[in-house]
Design a protein around this motif. Structure first.
Motif, PDB file in Angstrom:
ATOM      1  N   LEU A  26     107.868   7.171  64.958  1.00 52.16           N
ATOM      2  CA  LEU A  26     106.635   6.998  65.316  1.00 52.16           C
ATOM      3  C   LEU A  26     106.066   5.474  65.842  1.00 52.16           C
ATOM      4  O   LEU A  26     106.698   4.583  65.143  1.00 52.16           O
ATOM      5  CB  LEU A  26     105.683   7.562  64.329  1.00 52.16           C
ATOM      6  CG  LEU A  26     105.563   8.815  63.843  1.00 52.16           C
ATOM      7  CD1 LEU A  26     104.552   9.104  62.633  1.00 52.16           C
ATOM      8  CD2 LEU A  26     105.281   9.781  64.838  1.00 52.16           C
ATOM      9  N   TRP A  27     105.451   5.334  66.696  1.00 54.15           N
ATOM     10  CA  TRP A  27     104.760   4.011  66.645  1.00 54.15           C
ATOM     11  C   TRP A  27     103.338   4.029  65.953  1.00 54.15           C
ATOM     12  O   TRP A  27     102.710   4.973  65.633  1.00 54.15           O
ATOM     13  CB  TRP A  27     104.498   3.771  68.372  1.00 54.15           C
ATOM     14  CG  TRP A  27     103.420   4.626  69.042  1.00 54.15           C
ATOM     15  CD1 TRP A  27     103.933   5.723  69.710  1.00 54.15           C
ATOM     16  CD2 TRP A  27     101.927   4.580  68.971  1.00 54.15           C
ATOM     17  NE1 TRP A  27     102.569   6.380  70.073  1.00 54.15           N
ATOM     18  CE2 TRP A  27     101.582   5.439  69.803  1.00 54.15           C
ATOM     19  CE3 TRP A  27     101.096   3.343  68.653  1.00 54.15           C
ATOM     20  CZ2 TRP A  27     100.222   5.660  70.098  1.00 54.15           C
ATOM     21  CZ3 TRP A  27      99.791   3.526  68.779  1.00 54.15           C
ATOM     22  CH2 TRP A  27      99.275   4.508  69.712  1.00 54.15           C
ATOM     23  N   HIS A  28     103.030   2.788  65.560  1.00 47.53           N
ATOM     24  CA  HIS A  28     101.989   2.814  64.593  1.00 47.53           C
ATOM     25  C   HIS A  28     101.119   1.428  64.675  1.00 47.53           C
ATOM     26  O   HIS A  28     101.571   0.669  65.389  1.00 47.53           O
ATOM     27  CB  HIS A  28     102.698   2.758  63.177  1.00 47.53           C
ATOM     28  CG  HIS A  28     103.221   1.652  63.025  1.00 47.53           C
ATOM     29  ND1 HIS A  28     104.684   1.500  63.467  1.00 47.53           N
ATOM     30  CD2 HIS A  28     103.207   0.313  62.192  1.00 47.53           C
ATOM     31  CE1 HIS A  28     105.274   0.379  63.258  1.00 47.53           C
ATOM     32  NE2 HIS A  28     104.584  -0.263  62.386  1.00 47.53           N
ATOM     33  N   VAL A  38      98.540   7.851  65.024  1.00 49.82           N
ATOM     34  CA  VAL A  38      97.703   8.777  65.765  1.00 49.82           C
ATOM     35  C   VAL A  38      98.850   9.950  66.425  1.00 49.82           C
ATOM     36  O   VAL A  38      99.653   9.668  67.079  1.00 49.82           O
ATOM     37  CB  VAL A  38      96.635   8.275  66.845  1.00 49.82           C
ATOM     38  CG1 VAL A  38      97.820   7.325  68.171  1.00 49.82           C
ATOM     39  CG2 VAL A  38      96.044   9.107  67.645  1.00 49.82           C
ATOM     40  N   GLY A  39      98.345  11.006  66.394  1.00 51.84           N
ATOM     41  CA  GLY A  39      98.913  12.244  67.046  1.00 51.84           C
ATOM     42  C   GLY A  39      98.051  13.278  67.805  1.00 51.84           C
ATOM     43  O   GLY A  39      96.955  13.447  66.942  1.00 51.84           O
ATOM     44  N   GLU A  91      93.079  -1.345  66.575  1.00 51.65           N
ATOM     45  CA  GLU A  91      94.332  -1.698  66.515  1.00 51.65           C
ATOM     46  C   GLU A  91      95.234  -0.605  67.207  1.00 51.65           C
ATOM     47  O   GLU A  91      96.379  -1.161  67.884  1.00 51.65           O
ATOM     48  CB  GLU A  91      94.722  -1.719  65.044  1.00 51.65           C
ATOM     49  CG  GLU A  91      94.192  -2.741  64.156  1.00 51.65           C
ATOM     50  CD  GLU A  91      94.743  -4.119  64.599  1.00 51.65           C
ATOM     51  OE1 GLU A  91      95.922  -4.403  65.070  1.00 51.65           O
ATOM     52  OE2 GLU A  91      93.855  -4.902  64.962  1.00 51.65           O
ATOM     53  N   LEU A  92      95.280   0.603  67.196  1.00 53.33           N
ATOM     54  CA  LEU A  92      96.098   1.444  67.924  1.00 53.33           C
ATOM     55  C   LEU A  92      96.171   1.554  69.091  1.00 53.33           C
ATOM     56  O   LEU A  92      97.059   1.406  69.912  1.00 53.33           O
ATOM     57  CB  LEU A  92      95.914   2.824  67.273  1.00 53.33           C
ATOM     58  CG  LEU A  92      96.300   3.151  65.895  1.00 53.33           C
ATOM     59  CD1 LEU A  92      95.797   4.824  65.474  1.00 53.33           C
ATOM     60  CD2 LEU A  92      97.904   3.488  65.738  1.00 53.33           C
ATOM     61  N   LYS A  93      94.934   1.409  69.741  1.00 48.24           N
ATOM     62  CA  LYS A  93      94.599   1.228  71.196  1.00 48.24           C
ATOM     63  C   LYS A  93      95.334   0.117  71.866  1.00 48.24           C
ATOM     64  O   LYS A  93      95.853   0.106  72.881  1.00 48.24           O
ATOM     65  CB  LYS A  93      93.153   0.995  71.472  1.00 48.24           C
ATOM     66  CG  LYS A  93      92.640   0.816  72.906  1.00 48.24           C
ATOM     67  CD  LYS A  93      91.172   1.004  72.844  1.00 48.24           C
ATOM     68  CE  LYS A  93      90.690   0.732  74.219  1.00 48.24           C
ATOM     69  NZ  LYS A  93      89.410   0.347  74.452  1.00 48.24           N
ATOM     70  N   ASN A  98     100.856   2.748  78.337  1.00 49.77           N
ATOM     71  CA  ASN A  98     100.714   3.538  79.349  1.00 49.77           C
ATOM     72  C   ASN A  98      99.913   4.660  79.109  1.00 49.77           C
ATOM     73  O   ASN A  98     100.334   5.953  79.335  1.00 49.77           O
ATOM     74  CB  ASN A  98     102.148   4.161  79.898  1.00 49.77           C
ATOM     75  CG  ASN A  98     103.250   3.034  79.999  1.00 49.77           C
ATOM     76  OD1 ASN A  98     102.606   2.005  80.833  1.00 49.77           O
ATOM     77  ND2 ASN A  98     104.243   3.323  79.447  1.00 49.77           N
ATOM     78  N   SER A  99      98.758   4.436  78.722  1.00 51.88           N
ATOM     79  CA  SER A  99      97.513   5.418  78.397  1.00 51.88           C
ATOM     80  C   SER A  99      97.166   6.011  79.528  1.00 51.88           C
ATOM     81  O   SER A  99      96.887   5.315  80.678  1.00 51.88           O
ATOM     82  CB  SER A  99      96.588   4.796  77.737  1.00 51.88           C
ATOM     83  OG  SER A  99      95.523   5.686  77.592  1.00 51.88           O
ATOM     84  N   PRO A 100      97.131   7.355  79.611  1.00 48.90           N
ATOM     85  CA  PRO A 100      96.731   7.917  80.894  1.00 48.90           C
ATOM     86  C   PRO A 100      95.292   7.933  80.994  1.00 48.90           C
ATOM     87  O   PRO A 100      94.803   8.140  82.373  1.00 48.90           O
ATOM     88  CB  PRO A 100      97.093   9.374  80.762  1.00 48.90           C
ATOM     89  CG  PRO A 100      97.242   9.610  79.302  1.00 48.90           C
ATOM     90  CD  PRO A 100      97.630   8.212  78.623  1.00 48.90           C
ATOM     91  N   ASP A 101      94.456   7.525  80.100  1.00 45.43           N
ATOM     92  CA  ASP A 101      92.910   7.500  80.296  1.00 45.43           C
ATOM     93  C   ASP A 101      92.443   6.075  80.117  1.00 45.43           C
ATOM     94  O   ASP A 101      91.402   5.838  79.875  1.00 45.43           O
ATOM     95  CB  ASP A 101      92.265   8.582  79.442  1.00 45.43           C
ATOM     96  CG  ASP A 101      92.923   8.705  78.285  1.00 45.43           C
ATOM     97  OD1 ASP A 101      92.702   9.927  77.542  1.00 45.43           O
ATOM     98  OD2 ASP A 101      93.718   7.946  77.559  1.00 45.43           O
ATOM     99  N   GLY A 102      93.314   5.059  79.948  1.00 45.80           N
ATOM    100  CA  GLY A 102      92.775   3.656  79.961  1.00 45.80           C
ATOM    101  C   GLY A 102      91.714   3.372  78.570  1.00 45.80           C
ATOM    102  O   GLY A 102      91.927   3.935  77.590  1.00 45.80           O
TER     103      GLY A 102
END
Length: 165
Positions: A26-28, A38-39, A91-93, A98-102
């Motif tokens: 997982l990334w964190h 987040v998942g 922090e997670l953001k 490569n977030s699909p919704d910016g």
């Protein structure tokens, strides 16, 4: 837990871009003395995490890539919109690639995803000076695809010729 081990857990987890929670990579992010993940739909799977449940976190060394420390954690679900949730999501953001919704990612996380805070819950089971003897790797199942055959007779001469050029 000693101050030394507390510092090891915190620093190793902060620096590692990837950890294993219950065997799942997982990334964190590290926020206020705990790891947050987040998942959900469009995000990473969260392996058996539940509010109040136990988890095992394994952190790799940033330098060598091998297992550095494994620590027990207590998972807590963060309620969307609350102050702890907003701090964790901020922090997670920044870590999400490569977030699909910016910029709208936090809205989607509030609607569709879960954010957990994993707090260290006892001394690490594995750390430098207290590592198991084995590698921890699973033994591969037997298969004809992995059998070795003798080296072809002409291969050593062929390799020797290439080395002279």
């Amino acid at each position: 837990m000693s101050d030394e081990l507390t510092a090891l857990v915190e620093e190793a987890t902060k620096k590692s871009g990837l950890v294993w929670v219950n065997g799942q990579a997982l990334w964190h992010a590290w926020v206020d003395g705990a790891m947050v993940v987040v998942g959900g739909p469009g995000e990473q799977p969260l392996p058996g995490l539940r509010d109040g449940g136990a988890a095992e976190v394994t952190v790799r060394s940033k330098d060598k890539g091998g297992r550095l420390v494994s620590w027990p954690a207590r998972a807590g679900l963060l309620e969307p919109g609350g102050e702890p949730w907003r701090v964790a999501v901020a922090e997670l953001k920044g870590k999400r690639l490569n977030s699909p919704d910016g910029e709208a990612i936090t809205d989607r996380w509030a609607r569709e995803c879960t954010v957990f805070r994993l707090v260290p819950d006892g001394p690490p089971g594995e750390h430098p000076g207290a590592m198991p003897d084995g590698s921890g790797a699973a033994t591969p199942p037997p298969s004809a695809a992995v059998t070795r055959r003798p080296v072809p007779a002409g291969l050593p001469r062929l390799l020797a010729r290439r080395g002279r050029r």
